[in-house]
Write a protein that holds these residues in place. Structure first.
Motif, mmCIF file in Angstrom:
data_model
loop_
_atom_site.group_PDB
_atom_site.id
_atom_site.type_symbol
_atom_site.label_atom_id
_atom_site.label_comp_id
_atom_site.label_asym_id
_atom_site.label_seq_id
_atom_site.Cartn_x
_atom_site.Cartn_y
_atom_site.Cartn_z
ATOM 1 N N TYR A 103 0.853 -1.166 0.000
ATOM 2 C CA TYR A 103 0.000 0.000 0.000
ATOM 3 C C TYR A 103 0.894 1.222 0.000
ATOM 4 O O TYR A 103 2.050 1.177 0.390
ATOM 5 C CB TYR A 103 -0.926 0.019 1.209
ATOM 6 C CG TYR A 103 -0.225 0.339 2.495
ATOM 7 C CD1 TYR A 103 0.465 -0.641 3.178
ATOM 8 C CD2 TYR A 103 -0.219 1.645 2.999
ATOM 9 C CE1 TYR A 103 1.142 -0.347 4.343
ATOM 10 C CE2 TYR A 103 0.453 1.942 4.154
ATOM 11 C CZ TYR A 103 1.129 0.947 4.825
ATOM 12 O OH TYR A 103 1.800 1.244 5.965
ATOM 13 N N GLU A 163 0.814 8.360 9.179
ATOM 14 C CA GLU A 163 0.514 8.184 7.765
ATOM 15 C C GLU A 163 -0.972 7.954 7.565
ATOM 16 O O GLU A 163 -1.678 7.515 8.470
ATOM 17 C CB GLU A 163 1.322 7.024 7.157
ATOM 18 C CG GLU A 163 1.087 5.692 7.843
ATOM 19 C CD GLU A 163 1.872 4.560 7.187
ATOM 20 O OE1 GLU A 163 2.986 4.807 6.706
ATOM 21 O OE2 GLU A 163 1.356 3.433 7.162
ATOM 22 N N VAL A 198 -3.898 6.629 4.492
ATOM 23 C CA VAL A 198 -4.104 5.902 3.240
ATOM 24 C C VAL A 198 -5.451 6.322 2.650
ATOM 25 O O VAL A 198 -6.394 6.596 3.390
ATOM 26 C CB VAL A 198 -4.108 4.385 3.549
ATOM 27 C CG1 VAL A 198 -4.403 3.560 2.307
ATOM 28 C CG2 VAL A 198 -2.776 3.966 4.156
ATOM 29 N N GLN A 223 -9.427 5.978 3.954
ATOM 30 C CA GLN A 223 -9.450 5.797 5.406
ATOM 31 C C GLN A 223 -9.533 7.127 6.159
ATOM 32 O O GLN A 223 -9.130 8.167 5.661
ATOM 33 C CB GLN A 223 -8.187 5.054 5.869
ATOM 34 C CG GLN A 223 -8.176 3.603 5.405
ATOM 35 C CD GLN A 223 -6.984 2.842 5.951
ATOM 36 O OE1 GLN A 223 -6.275 3.298 6.840
ATOM 37 N NE2 GLN A 223 -6.760 1.665 5.395
ATOM 38 N N GLN A 238 -19.170 10.573 5.462
ATOM 39 C CA GLN A 238 -18.714 9.197 5.329
ATOM 40 C C GLN A 238 -19.044 8.648 3.950
ATOM 41 O O GLN A 238 -18.241 7.963 3.330
ATOM 42 C CB GLN A 238 -19.378 8.366 6.429
ATOM 43 C CG GLN A 238 -18.517 7.226 6.896
ATOM 44 C CD GLN A 238 -19.225 5.915 6.767
ATOM 45 O OE1 GLN A 238 -20.238 5.821 6.077
ATOM 46 N NE2 GLN A 238 -18.696 4.914 7.412
ATOM 47 N N ARG A 245 -16.346 7.544 0.957
ATOM 48 C CA ARG A 245 -16.364 6.217 0.350
ATOM 49 C C ARG A 245 -16.438 6.329 -1.179
ATOM 50 O O ARG A 245 -15.681 5.687 -1.893
ATOM 51 C CB ARG A 245 -17.555 5.430 0.889
ATOM 52 C CG ARG A 245 -17.317 3.950 0.848
ATOM 53 C CD ARG A 245 -18.417 3.160 1.520
ATOM 54 N NE ARG A 245 -19.717 3.451 0.985
ATOM 55 C CZ ARG A 245 -20.716 3.994 1.686
ATOM 56 N NH1 ARG A 245 -20.547 4.290 2.954
ATOM 57 N NH2 ARG A 245 -21.870 4.247 1.133
ATOM 58 N N MET A 285 -16.856 6.417 15.775
ATOM 59 C CA MET A 285 -17.784 6.128 14.704
ATOM 60 C C MET A 285 -17.141 6.274 13.325
ATOM 61 O O MET A 285 -17.404 5.506 12.421
ATOM 62 C CB MET A 285 -18.955 7.098 14.808
ATOM 63 C CG MET A 285 -20.275 6.464 14.625
ATOM 64 S SD MET A 285 -21.570 7.490 15.333
ATOM 65 C CE MET A 285 -21.102 9.134 14.918
ATOM 66 N N MET A 286 -16.282 7.296 13.189
ATOM 67 C CA MET A 286 -15.822 7.663 11.859
ATOM 68 C C MET A 286 -14.466 7.084 11.471
ATOM 69 O O MET A 286 -14.210 6.868 10.301
ATOM 70 C CB MET A 286 -15.717 9.195 11.756
ATOM 71 C CG MET A 286 -16.992 9.941 12.014
ATOM 72 S SD MET A 286 -18.232 9.694 10.743
ATOM 73 C CE MET A 286 -17.570 10.715 9.421
ATOM 74 N N ASP A 296 -10.721 4.930 11.224
ATOM 75 C CA ASP A 296 -10.095 3.617 11.198
ATOM 76 C C ASP A 296 -8.952 3.575 12.201
ATOM 77 O O ASP A 296 -8.767 2.618 12.920
ATOM 78 C CB ASP A 296 -9.525 3.328 9.800
ATOM 79 C CG ASP A 296 -10.604 3.405 8.746
ATOM 80 O OD1 ASP A 296 -11.372 2.453 8.653
ATOM 81 O OD2 ASP A 296 -10.692 4.427 8.043
ATOM 82 N N LEU A 313 -5.160 1.333 15.878
ATOM 83 C CA LEU A 313 -6.514 1.255 15.345
ATOM 84 C C LEU A 313 -7.443 1.900 16.368
ATOM 85 O O LEU A 313 -7.256 1.743 17.578
ATOM 86 C CB LEU A 313 -6.931 -0.191 15.105
ATOM 87 C CG LEU A 313 -6.169 -0.969 14.042
ATOM 88 C CD1 LEU A 313 -6.928 -2.236 13.679
ATOM 89 C CD2 LEU A 313 -5.933 -0.126 12.810
#
Lengths: 260, 232
Positions: A5, A30, A32, A35, A197, A201, A219-220, A222, A237
């Protein structure tokens, strides 16, 4: 694990000092595409300084900020000429400020605010720009009948959605959100988070969300970094940091609130 | 049968910085293997660390020492050393976790709550929606509920939404924390049936189950955690 990635943005020991006061100290993180990264911590912990640094609004005192740009390839933002950095700020990196009035021009219409951003980014035709403005205002569930009104006539929650529409109109790849829902009603906040959100996506954006609301972060996001006194004291996480906090400060944060 | 989850010498404690730095040791030296097609049910009185073990295997809790190995497409990945991105990847494709609570964004319709993870796993949106409908129908979540956000549901309905996410296309490793706790006997039977089907498709299951009937139907092995808890 066969696994590759490419982070869209990464910082390496990035610091910013206000004189000899620490704004933020040796931040490495970092993010990605697709996310959400939440940055949490109390006021004065350096969250907003970090965001301004990432947005290129202030220049780091030291460290690197690597960004995978559509236009310039992989670049170190700290080494980039100001002209190009401004270009990135207008197009690929979108900053949404806590107070909508800081990110909007309050004396021009709501539609104008959004269309202007589109025009700056190379759309020549005004009708086309207005069409794009309509598209983004609609996405943010704003009433198109009112797009010719001044933002001052809108509620704060609506102004915030106008600001987000404006930022998204330039199709950024990285979205920086500074407490976007603080000061909003719970129902307005839920609606905004839901819309955000969905867009993230659809557009595969990377988002850095600064918030002091751990329920919103849970909730939002990662992953999460926890800041105290300008330093990252814990990262991981989101559910791991919140459910099994290791650092004393994170334990204090998670135990001083109602269950998130 | 291949080993899907291997836990070696796992220890877990909690250090409470604001309780005079007290350390509470929960698990010590756990060795456990779950093979594909197997359902291992954790045993032991409550407070013994059964949920803690499941949470460690999901990367929700960090471990003090030991190793957790997950099979991802015939490759052994160490959960205890995985990067954040690897963990996200493992959770997306390999490990499904069903807990007691459902956490979703307030306005997202139930069908999307189930379909979104499928899409992230590579299903086309239309397929993801179709699979979601099928699993909801089997779990007695009728069409009138599909477009409502699950926050408006009863406890038992929310639990079935959680299960639907994990079982719409079963993950190779399923970690189930009392999946039938708030269900009536009929729905409990349906859930057991779905888990059995997942086992037939070679999923590995590590579960906490309290009702004896479900244990009798599903367990291929029980695992007592009592020997691995510190005597205080």
């Amino acid at each position: 694990m066969t696994f590759g990635y490419q982070p869209l943005l990464s910082t390496h020991k990035s610091s910013f000092y206000y004189g000899n006061q620490v704004g933020c100290h040796e931040i490495s993180l970092e993010i990605v595409s697709g996310q959400f990264l939440a940055v949490v911590g109390e006021s004065g912990s350096g969250k907003s300084t970090l965001l301004k640094m990432l947005a290129g609004e202030i220049e780091p005192s030291s460290g690197q900020i690597t960004f995978q740009s559509d236009s310039y390839g992989k670049v170190d933002l700290t080494q980039l000429p100001e002209v190009r950095r401004r270009q990135l700020r207008r197009k690929e990196i979108g900053l949404v400020t806590q107070r909508p009035s800081d990110g909007l021009r309050m004396h021009i219409s709501v539609g104008g605010n959004v269309a202007e951003r589109v025009l700056v980014n190379g759309v020549r035709h005004y009708g086309q720009a207005r069409e794009l403005a309509r598209h983004w205002l609609q996405k943010l569930e704003l009433d198109l009948e009112r797009m010719d009104e001044l933002p001052t006539r809108f509620s704060i929650g609506m102004q915030q959605r106008v600001q987000i529409a404006k930022v998204l109109a330039s199709s950024p790849r990285l979205l920086l959100l500074d407490e976007p829902t603080s000061g909003l009603d719970v129902s307005v906040q839920a609606r905004l988070l839901d819309v955000l959100q969905q867009i993230v996506r659809e557009q595969n954006l990377a988002v850095i969300l600064v918030t002091h609301d751990l329920a919103v972060a849970r909730m939002m996001s990662d992953s999460m970094v926890v800041m105290q006194n300008g330093r990252v004291v814990e990262s991981g996480l989101t559910d791991q940091v919140l459910d099994d906090p290791q650092h004393a400060y994170t334990q204090l944060l998670t135990s001083s609130i109602l269950p998130a | 049968m291949s080993i899907q989850l291997r836990v070696e010498r796992l220890s877990k404690s909690f250090q409470l910085h604001h309780r005079n730095g007290q350390t509470r040791s929960v698990l010590e030296g756990v060795d456990l293997v779950v093979k594909s097609g197997e359902c291992v049910v954790l045993k032991g009185r409550s407070g013994l660390g059964k949920s803690t073990l499941l949470k460690c295997a999901y990367g929700n809790y960090l471990i003090d020492s030991g190793e957790i190995w997950i099979d991802k497409d015939n490759e052994q990945v160490g959960l205890h050393t995985a990067s954040h991105q690897q963990l996200i990847e493992l959770r997306r494709h390999t490990i499904g976790y069903v807990g007691q609570f459902l956490r979703t964004i307030p306005r997202t319709p139930t069908i999307e709550v189930i379909a979104q993870p499928l899409q992230k796993r590579g299903f086309l949106w239309a397929d993801a929606l179709e699979r979601s409908q099928q699993i909801m129908a089997r779990l007695n979540l009728g069409p009138e509920l599909w477009n409502l956000p699950p926050l408006t549901f009863s406890g038992g309905e929310q639990q079935r939404v959680n299960l639907a996410v994990a079982l719409a296309s079963p993950y190779p490793l399923l970690l189930l924390d009392e999946p039938t706790a708030s269900l009536d006997p009929n729905n409990r039977k349906i859930v057991c049936q779905l888990i059995s089907e997942a086992l037939q498709q070679d999923c590995a299951v590590l579960a906490i189950l309290h009702d004896e009937k479900s244990v009798a139907t599903l367990a291929t092995q029980t695992f007592d955690l009592t020997p691995f808890t510190p005597r205080n």
